[in-house]
Motif scaffolding. Structure first.
Motif, PDB file in Angstrom:
ATOM      1  N   SER A 199       0.990  -2.844  -9.385  1.00  0.00           N
ATOM      2  CA  SER A 199       0.394  -3.550  -8.682  1.00  0.00           C
ATOM      3  C   SER A 199       0.342  -2.791  -7.434  1.00  0.00           C
ATOM      4  CB  SER A 199       1.362  -5.188  -8.477  1.00  0.00           C
ATOM      5  OG  SER A 199       1.409  -5.444  -9.900  1.00  0.00           O
ATOM      6  N   PHE A 200       0.176  -1.452  -7.237  1.00  0.00           N
ATOM      7  CA  PHE A 200       0.293  -1.302  -5.701  1.00  0.00           C
ATOM      8  C   PHE A 200      -1.042  -1.015  -5.385  1.00  0.00           C
ATOM      9  CE2 PHE A 200       4.759  -1.057  -4.512  1.00  0.00           C
ATOM     10  CZ  PHE A 200       6.008  -0.692  -5.806  1.00  0.00           C
ATOM     11  N   GLN A 201      -1.582  -1.151  -4.143  1.00  0.00           N
ATOM     12  CA  GLN A 201      -2.225  -0.415  -3.395  1.00  0.00           C
ATOM     13  C   GLN A 201      -2.328   1.098  -3.482  1.00  0.00           C
ATOM     14  OE1 GLN A 201      -4.313  -1.542  -0.117  1.00  0.00           O
ATOM     15  NE2 GLN A 201      -5.904  -0.084   0.053  1.00  0.00           N
ATOM     16  N   VAL A 202      -2.716   1.939  -3.973  1.00  0.00           N
ATOM     17  CA  VAL A 202      -2.402   3.364  -3.798  1.00  0.00           C
ATOM     18  C   VAL A 202      -3.823   4.252  -2.794  1.00  0.00           C
ATOM     19  CG1 VAL A 202      -2.246   6.212  -5.045  1.00  0.00           C
ATOM     20  CG2 VAL A 202      -2.093   2.888  -5.939  1.00  0.00           C
ATOM     21  N   THR A 203      -3.337   4.987  -2.295  1.00  0.00           N
ATOM     22  CA  THR A 203      -4.467   5.524  -1.762  1.00  0.00           C
ATOM     23  C   THR A 203      -3.747   7.608  -2.345  1.00  0.00           C
ATOM     24  OG1 THR A 203      -4.734   4.986   0.619  1.00  0.00           O
ATOM     25  CG2 THR A 203      -5.346   7.093   0.821  1.00  0.00           C
ATOM     26  N   THR A 204      -4.251   8.743  -3.007  1.00  0.00           N
ATOM     27  CA  THR A 204      -3.390   9.937  -3.070  1.00  0.00           C
ATOM     28  C   THR A 204      -4.856  11.076  -1.975  1.00  0.00           C
ATOM     29  OG1 THR A 204      -5.344  10.236  -4.770  1.00  0.00           O
ATOM     30  CG2 THR A 204      -3.840   9.068  -5.884  1.00  0.00           C
ATOM     31  N   VAL A 205      -3.503  11.165  -1.560  1.00  0.00           N
ATOM     32  CA  VAL A 205      -4.695  12.809  -0.805  1.00  0.00           C
ATOM     33  C   VAL A 205      -3.027  14.009  -1.821  1.00  0.00           C
ATOM     34  CG1 VAL A 205      -5.015  11.490   1.180  1.00  0.00           C
ATOM     35  CG2 VAL A 205      -2.298  12.851   0.425  1.00  0.00           C
ATOM     36  N   ASP A 206      -4.158  15.378  -1.192  1.00  0.00           N
ATOM     37  CA  ASP A 206      -3.949  16.436  -1.846  1.00  0.00           C
ATOM     38  C   ASP A 206      -2.688  16.913  -1.009  1.00  0.00           C
ATOM     39  OD1 ASP A 206      -6.701  18.426  -2.103  1.00  0.00           O
ATOM     40  OD2 ASP A 206      -5.750  17.471  -0.271  1.00  0.00           O
ATOM     41  N   SER A 207      -2.772  16.820   0.051  1.00  0.00           N
ATOM     42  CA  SER A 207      -1.564  17.920   1.417  1.00  0.00           C
ATOM     43  C   SER A 207      -0.918  16.854   2.189  1.00  0.00           C
ATOM     44  CB  SER A 207      -2.827  19.097   1.171  1.00  0.00           C
ATOM     45  OG  SER A 207      -3.610  17.710   2.795  1.00  0.00           O
ATOM     46  N   GLY A 208      -0.150  17.161   2.585  1.00  0.00           N
ATOM     47  CA  GLY A 208       0.231  16.725   3.723  1.00  0.00           C
ATOM     48  C   GLY A 208      -0.188  16.698   5.066  1.00  0.00           C
ATOM     49  N   THR A 209      -1.070  17.630   5.108  1.00  0.00           N
ATOM     50  CA  THR A 209      -1.667  17.861   6.063  1.00  0.00           C
ATOM     51  C   THR A 209      -2.796  16.341   6.119  1.00  0.00           C
ATOM     52  OG1 THR A 209      -2.158  19.844   6.155  1.00  0.00           O
ATOM     53  CG2 THR A 209      -3.684  18.927   7.342  1.00  0.00           C
ATOM     54  N   LYS A 210      -3.220  16.286   4.299  1.00  0.00           N
ATOM     55  CA  LYS A 210      -4.319  15.370   4.495  1.00  0.00           C
ATOM     56  C   LYS A 210      -3.491  13.368   4.584  1.00  0.00           C
ATOM     57  CE  LYS A 210      -8.380  17.243   2.255  1.00  0.00           C
ATOM     58  NZ  LYS A 210      -8.057  17.726   1.452  1.00  0.00           N
ATOM     59  N   ALA A 211      -2.399  13.250   4.434  1.00  0.00           N
ATOM     60  CA  ALA A 211      -1.007  12.787   4.587  1.00  0.00           C
ATOM     61  C   ALA A 211      -1.496  12.284   6.033  1.00  0.00           C
ATOM     62  CB  ALA A 211       0.308  13.000   4.172  1.00  0.00           C
ATOM     63  N   LEU A 212      -1.002  13.003   7.110  1.00  0.00           N
ATOM     64  CA  LEU A 212      -0.578  12.878   8.391  1.00  0.00           C
ATOM     65  C   LEU A 212      -2.370  12.630   9.058  1.00  0.00           C
ATOM     66  CD1 LEU A 212       0.852  16.225   9.640  1.00  0.00           C
ATOM     67  CD2 LEU A 212       1.811  13.564   8.783  1.00  0.00           C
ATOM     68  N   GLU A 213      -3.189  12.749   8.458  1.00  0.00           N
ATOM     69  CA  GLU A 213      -4.776  12.960   9.032  1.00  0.00           C
ATOM     70  C   GLU A 213      -4.444  11.626   8.130  1.00  0.00           C
ATOM     71  OE1 GLU A 213      -6.858  16.984   8.716  1.00  0.00           O
ATOM     72  OE2 GLU A 213      -7.672  14.705   8.224  1.00  0.00           O
ATOM     73  N   PHE A 214      -4.513  10.876   7.449  1.00  0.00           N
ATOM     74  CA  PHE A 214      -4.661   9.481   7.296  1.00  0.00           C
ATOM     75  C   PHE A 214      -4.141   8.351   7.874  1.00  0.00           C
ATOM     76  CE2 PHE A 214      -5.895   6.049   3.452  1.00  0.00           C
ATOM     77  CZ  PHE A 214      -4.897   5.465   4.028  1.00  0.00           C
ATOM     78  N   LEU A 215      -2.790   9.098   7.923  1.00  0.00           N
ATOM     79  CA  LEU A 215      -1.657   8.205   8.650  1.00  0.00           C
ATOM     80  C   LEU A 215      -2.437   7.527  10.177  1.00  0.00           C
ATOM     81  CD1 LEU A 215       1.471   9.089   7.359  1.00  0.00           C
ATOM     82  CD2 LEU A 215      -0.076   6.834   7.342  1.00  0.00           C
ATOM     83  N   GLY A 216      -2.950   9.406  10.849  1.00  0.00           N
ATOM     84  CA  GLY A 216      -3.949   8.598  12.381  1.00  0.00           C
ATOM     85  C   GLY A 216      -2.846   9.817  13.262  1.00  0.00           C
ATOM     86  N   LEU A 217      -2.237  10.774  12.025  1.00  0.00           N
ATOM     87  CA  LEU A 217      -0.927  11.767  13.210  1.00  0.00           C
ATOM     88  C   LEU A 217      -1.225  12.679  12.697  1.00  0.00           C
ATOM     89  CD1 LEU A 217       2.558  10.798  11.650  1.00  0.00           C
ATOM     90  CD2 LEU A 217       1.577  10.676  14.243  1.00  0.00           C
ATOM     91  N   HIS A 218      -1.252  13.818  13.829  1.00  0.00           N
ATOM     92  CA  HIS A 218      -1.830  14.973  14.012  1.00  0.00           C
ATOM     93  C   HIS A 218      -0.744  16.150  13.760  1.00  0.00           C
ATOM     94  CE1 HIS A 218      -5.602  14.038  13.313  1.00  0.00           C
ATOM     95  NE2 HIS A 218      -5.349  12.895  14.561  1.00  0.00           N
ATOM     96  N   HIS A 250       0.900  -0.816  -0.105  1.00  0.00           N
ATOM     97  CA  HIS A 250      -0.512  -0.007  -0.080  1.00  0.00           C
ATOM     98  C   HIS A 250       0.790   1.062   0.235  1.00  0.00           C
ATOM     99  CE1 HIS A 250      -3.187   2.298   2.190  1.00  0.00           C
ATOM    100  NE2 HIS A 250      -3.400   2.656   1.276  1.00  0.00           N
ATOM    101  N   VAL A 251       0.760   1.747  -1.510  1.00  0.00           N
ATOM    102  CA  VAL A 251       1.350   3.037  -1.242  1.00  0.00           C
ATOM    103  C   VAL A 251       0.716   4.378  -0.567  1.00  0.00           C
ATOM    104  CG1 VAL A 251       3.293   4.707  -2.719  1.00  0.00           C
ATOM    105  CG2 VAL A 251       3.396   2.108  -2.847  1.00  0.00           C
ATOM    106  N   LEU A 252       1.219   5.758  -0.134  1.00  0.00           N
ATOM    107  CA  LEU A 252       0.199   6.574   0.350  1.00  0.00           C
ATOM    108  C   LEU A 252       0.866   7.513  -0.581  1.00  0.00           C
ATOM    109  CD1 LEU A 252      -1.694   8.313   1.166  1.00  0.00           C
ATOM    110  CD2 LEU A 252       0.037   8.534   3.166  1.00  0.00           C
ATOM    111  N   ALA A 253      -0.033   8.077  -1.710  1.00  0.00           N
ATOM    112  CA  ALA A 253       0.667   9.340  -2.748  1.00  0.00           C
ATOM    113  C   ALA A 253       0.370  10.297  -2.249  1.00  0.00           C
ATOM    114  CB  ALA A 253       0.724   8.936  -4.191  1.00  0.00           C
ATOM    115  N   VAL A 254       0.956  11.580  -2.562  1.00  0.00           N
ATOM    116  CA  VAL A 254       1.043  12.783  -2.052  1.00  0.00           C
ATOM    117  C   VAL A 254       1.164  14.129  -2.942  1.00  0.00           C
ATOM    118  CG1 VAL A 254       0.898  14.383   0.270  1.00  0.00           C
ATOM    119  CG2 VAL A 254       1.055  12.485   0.460  1.00  0.00           C
TER     120      VAL A 254
END
Lengths: 231, 183
Positions: free
Chosen positions: A33-52, A11-15
């Motif tokens: 062959s990667f599973q992908v999640t894309t977000v449009d900002s660093g803030t959203k990436a941290l939110e996705f990871l559960g970090l604030h 699983h790759v998180l693409a920002v």
């Protein structure tokens, strides 16, 4: 003969703040062959990871304490983004006890050696010059495998990575997460380009690709003085 | 239905785009990402590109008016646009972006304005050419392999039928010469 058991895809998180680049990186990753999640900002990436933001520096957050289990095997982020840059995101991730071992790849359209160095020193595993290509995708899995192996066999991995680093490499080799361009002895002296390459593969080919793209792009910092903004 | 003519036309349009420098190798990289799982990927990307680049050009024009001589800001907008052009392989547009940024570096308002006009022109030309290209490719779907296979299947079927018929004729043949099981 053992039957290969199908693994869940990595699983790759693409920002990336560019909708076009998100579309492209998503396709590149899925094709590989990667599973992908894309977000449009660093803030959203941290939110996705559960970090604030405010919690990132506190290393008390553990993945197993999160309500939702986020399993990200690699993060690939654009450098130049409004608000939180890719570099800022990289720092936050490396400051987090839960996520510091996730490999981070930085992408940038600007070939600026000081920028590249800064990212690598902060713990980035790889630096891709945009536009990212399908051939770049093959460099991702080794970083994932390395970090997973590190998770399970820490001491053995240190020994292994020490034997993998390039003997001619003059840069800091204390971290096994830094990918340095390999056997070309002129790389360190020229200082103008750094090819981000897998130590085990045909990095000379990669070097020439980077140089060709650099020449075509003509974005060498020394050429003209550019207005100085954040990215 | 003769698609070969349309396909030739599409190929010619595409070749022109490359030969005239509107598109570069990166566009081929994007094409390589199109497959059965994502059969309209190139067109989708192109649509996103023109929407995005249109917006960026519009933002830049507003900034040129609202923030006179703010070369930093202008350059930042153009950097985004250049990135998009680079991602899709829009080579001529990318060159104009770089020219604009050079003019920002030289703090030349006139230079920036000139580059922007050229950029908008290239933007319009590329849009028109790609629209023509996609129009033709939609009319001539890539059924070439399917048609070919169908033709091959027909030939094989005909051959099988012929052979079966001949075998049948040999068996019934001249009167009294019906095949008897070997003893």
């Amino acid at each position: 003969m053992a039957v290969a058991i199908a693994e869940a895809p990595f699983h790759v998180l693409a920002v990336d703040d560019s909708v076009l680049d998100r579309k492209l990186i998503e396709r590149l990753l899925k094709t590989s062959s990667f599973q992908v999640t894309t977000v449009d900002s660093g803030t959203k990436a941290l939110e996705f990871l559960g970090l604030h933001d405010e919690d990132a520096s506190i290393s008390s957050v553990h993945a197993d304490q999160l309500d939702v289990e986020v399993n990200v095997n690699l993060i690939i982020t654009d450098y130049c983004m409004p608000g939180m840059t890719g570099y800022d995101l990289l720092k936050k991730i490396k400051e987090s006890s839960s996520f510091r071992d996730i490999p981070v790849v930085i992408m940038s359209s600007e070939n600026i050696p000081s920028r590249i160095n800064r990212c690598l020193e902060e713990g980035a595993n790889e630096f891709f010059l945009k536009p990212v290509r399908l051939s770049d995708m093959s460099k991702l899995k080794p970083h994932i495998m390395k970090s997973r192996c590190k998770e399970h066999c820490h001491q053995d991995e240190d020994l292994l990575s020490n034997s993998e680093t390039n003997p001619t490499n003059n840069s800091s080799s204390s971290s096994d997460t830094i990918t340095i361009s390999s056997s070309n002895p002129t790389d360190n002296s020229s200082g103008d380009t750094i090819s981000s390459s897998n130590p085990t593969d045909n990095s000379s080919g990669d070097s020439s690709n980077i140089r060709k793209r650099k020449a075509a792009d003509d974005e060498i910092l020394t050429k003209t003085s550019r207005p100085n903004h954040n990215c | 239905m003769d698609y070969s003519n349309l396909r030739r036309q599409a190929a010619s349009l595409k070749k022109g785009l490359f030969d005239q420098g509107h598109l570069d190798e990166q566009f081929r990289q994007v094409e390589d990402l199109q497959d059965e799982a994502s059969p309209n990927f190139v067109e989708e990307v192109v649509v996103v590109f023109f929407k995005d680049s249109g917006r960026l050009i519009s933002n830049l024009e507003q900034a040129l008016e609202k923030y006179p001589r703010d070369f930093n800001r202008w350059d930042a907008y153009m950097q985004q646009l250049k990135g998009s052009c680079s991602s899709i392989g829009a080579s001529r547009m990318k060159n104009e972006c770089m020219s604009f940024r050079d003019n920002c570096g030289q703090r030349s308002v006139e230079g920036c304005m000139g580059s922007l006009q050229k950029l908008k022109r290239e933007h319009a030309i590329l849009r028109q050419k790609l629209e023509s290209y996609f129009q033709v490719t939609l009319e001539a779907p890539p059924c070439q392999s399917w048609c070919h296979d169908r033709w091959i299947i027909s030939i094989n079927l005909l051959t099988d039928v012929c052979m079966f018929t001949m075998q049948l004729l040999r068996q019934v043949g001249p009167a009294g010469a019906a095949t008897r099981p070997a003893m």
